[in-house]
Write a protein that holds these residues in place. Structure first.
Motif, PDB file in Angstrom:
ATOM      1  N   LYS A   1       1.733   1.372  -9.289  1.00 26.91           N
ATOM      2  CA  LYS A   1       0.553   1.573 -10.123  1.00 26.91           C
ATOM      3  C   LYS A   1       0.901   1.733 -11.604  1.00 26.91           C
ATOM      4  O   LYS A   1       0.264   1.126 -12.462  1.00 26.91           O
TER       5      LYS A   1
ATOM      6  N   TRP B   1       2.215   1.906  -3.479  1.00 28.33           N
ATOM      7  CA  TRP B   1       1.198   1.766  -4.526  1.00 28.33           C
ATOM      8  C   TRP B   1       1.387   2.768  -5.664  1.00 28.33           C
ATOM      9  O   TRP B   1       1.270   2.414  -6.827  1.00 28.33           O
ATOM     10  N   LYS B   2       1.695   4.014  -5.351  1.00 27.82           N
ATOM     11  CA  LYS B   2       1.837   5.010  -6.416  1.00 27.82           C
ATOM     12  C   LYS B   2       2.974   4.647  -7.365  1.00 27.82           C
ATOM     13  O   LYS B   2       2.875   4.868  -8.565  1.00 27.82           O
TER      14      LYS B   2
ATOM     15  N   GLU C   1      -6.406   0.808  -4.910  1.00 25.36           N
ATOM     16  CA  GLU C   1      -5.721   1.552  -3.847  1.00 25.36           C
ATOM     17  C   GLU C   1      -4.713   0.726  -3.063  1.00 25.36           C
ATOM     18  O   GLU C   1      -4.625   0.805  -1.847  1.00 25.36           O
TER      19      GLU C   1
ATOM     20  N   GLN D   1       0.823  -1.203   0.000  1.00 23.97           N
ATOM     21  CA  GLN D   1       0.000   0.000   0.000  1.00 23.97           C
ATOM     22  C   GLN D   1       0.861   1.259   0.000  1.00 23.97           C
ATOM     23  O   GLN D   1       0.540   2.244  -0.660  1.00 23.97           O
TER      24      GLN D   1
ATOM     25  N   ASP E   1      -7.077   2.972  -9.336  1.00 18.77           N
ATOM     26  CA  ASP E   1      -7.402   3.859  -8.215  1.00 18.77           C
ATOM     27  C   ASP E   1      -8.326   3.156  -7.225  1.00 18.77           C
ATOM     28  O   ASP E   1      -8.188   3.315  -6.023  1.00 18.77           O
TER      29      ASP E   1
END
Length: 66
Positions: free
Chosen positions: A14, A10-11, A33, A7, A30
């Motif tokens: 992604k 994640w960015k 998440e 988590q 998104d």
């Protein structure tokens, strides 16, 4: 990969997930998440894969970030 680490990163992950599974939209990612189970479910839904296959793909994908 630990759920908290997944988590937290994640960015970063992604963008690579979008490359790996092009049928997933930015909105799909998104929604996930950083939730592994949601990502598995989205892959199942978009690609018509069995749960075990989607889980294996996600695990292999995440192993690259360890």
């Amino acid at each position: 990969m630990n759920t908290d680490i997944f988590q937290g990163k994640w960015k970063q992950i992604k963008g690579r997930a979008r490359e790996a599974w092009g049928a997933l939209t930015d909105d799909d990612l998104d929604k996930a998440e950083g939730d592994r189970e949601q990502l598995v479910g989205l892959i199942q839904e978009r690609y018509g894969k069995a749960r075990e296959d989607a889980e294996r793909e996600v695990d292999e994908f995440l192993a690259k970030f360890r």
